[in-house]
Write an enzyme that holds these catalytic residues in place. Structure first.
Site, mmCIF file in Angstrom:
data_model
loop_
_atom_site.group_PDB
_atom_site.id
_atom_site.type_symbol
_atom_site.label_atom_id
_atom_site.label_comp_id
_atom_site.label_asym_id
_atom_site.label_seq_id
_atom_site.Cartn_x
_atom_site.Cartn_y
_atom_site.Cartn_z
ATOM 1 N N HIS A 93 0.722 -1.261 -0.015
ATOM 2 C CA HIS A 93 0.006 0.022 -0.097
ATOM 3 C C HIS A 93 1.003 1.310 0.057
ATOM 4 C CE1 HIS A 93 -2.890 3.077 1.292
ATOM 5 N NE2 HIS A 93 -3.751 2.225 0.863
ATOM 6 N N GLU A 141 -3.607 3.111 -7.252
ATOM 7 C CA GLU A 141 -3.916 4.240 -6.787
ATOM 8 C C GLU A 141 -2.882 5.451 -6.789
ATOM 9 O OE1 GLU A 141 -6.434 2.477 -2.749
ATOM 10 O OE2 GLU A 141 -4.178 2.898 -2.345
HETATM 11 O O1 LIG Z 1 -6.468 1.709 0.933
HETATM 12 C C1 LIG Z 1 -7.425 2.689 0.353
HETATM 13 C C2 LIG Z 1 -6.949 3.713 -0.607
HETATM 14 O O2 LIG Z 1 -5.692 4.182 -0.086
HETATM 15 C C3 LIG Z 1 -7.863 4.872 -0.834
HETATM 16 O O3 LIG Z 1 -8.055 5.561 0.364
HETATM 17 P P1 LIG Z 1 -9.134 6.654 0.302
HETATM 18 O O4 LIG Z 1 -10.595 6.088 -0.289
HETATM 19 O O5 LIG Z 1 -9.294 7.431 1.517
HETATM 20 O O6 LIG Z 1 -8.923 7.686 -0.873
#
Ligand SMILES: O=C[C@H](O)COP(=O)(O)O
Length: 222
Positions: A93, A141
């Site tokens: 992550h 992401e």
């Molecule tokens: O693990 C989840 C992601 O980092 C997305 O986070 P978020 O939905 O707060 O932007």
């Protein structure tokens, strides 16, 4: 259940004894049952057992360390994660990044324990690199959109389509999730339109005044 996958990462948003994680997981379970969409949850390590033993839904670890049984201190040991009730794990992550070698070793460690693997990436090139390592999922992401409330599917659709295309070319068995800023039904619908099979998300649901209502909205347009 459809083949769409939603994974809700609780990060360290919920303080306390783990009851908050159980409550959010219960909301995920109810919305999954009503919608037919698979929803998993990734709580803190120490809440995996509590959540998995109280709520019948897929539980993921937020990461793991590629170590076996033995003389290792301070590591997230795969067998403990599995025995606590997890069915899979996030790897790399953006908030817990690894070297390429450790991503590879983490995938192997998880796979040997029959845990599903979701490798997070930050752009098309890293999605391609992750696909070459053969996880179950790549979750792309862009870090600048994480926690922003601005959905990747709107702000940077090319990183999703580019990752889907690159992953398919390198390893068609790997599926693509996307994440960052996803919170609404239209965001999930757009993510699926772009070729991903689901989303990895956190703040839009975990920090909502009513997480169950937020989840109901999330699945409302699929
Ligand atoms: O693990 C989840 C992601 O980092 C997305 O986070 P978020 O939905 O707060 O932007």
């Amino acid at each position: 259940m459809s083949s769409t996958l939603i994974v809700l990462n609780l990060k360290t948003y919920l303080e306390g004894t783990g009851e908050g994680a159980v409550k959010v997981a219960q909301a995920c379970k109810e919305v999954a049952d009503d919608s037919g969409i698979e929803i998993g949850v990734a709580p803190q390590f120490c809440d995996i057992y509590r959540v998995a033993s109280q709520v019948d839904l897929p539980v993921y670890s937020q990461s793991l360390d590629p170590v076996g049984a033995g003389s290792f201190t301070g590591h997230a040991f795969v067998q403990s994660i599995k025995d606590a009730g997890a069915v899979g794990t996030l790897i790399n992550h953006s908030e817990c990044r690894l070297t390429l070698a450790n991503i590879d070793a983490s995938i192997t460690t998880a796979r040997n324990a029959a845990l599903k693997t979701i490798v997070c990436t930050n752009n098309v090139a890293t999605s391609a690199a992750a696909a070459a390592l053969g996880p179950d999922y790549v979750a792309v992401e862009p870090p600048e959109l994480i926690g922003s409330g601005i959905p990747v599917s709107k702000a940077d659709p090319e990183v999703v389509t580019g990752s889907v295309e690159a992953v398919k070319r390198i390893n068609p068995a790997v599926q693509v999730l996307c994440g960052a800023g996803i919170s609404k039904g239209e965001d999930l619908a757009a993510a699926l339109e772009l070729g991903s099979v689901g989303v990895l998300l956190a703040s839009g649901i975990v920090k909502a005044a009513d997480p169950k209502a937020a989840l109901e909205d999330l699945v409302s347009k699929v």
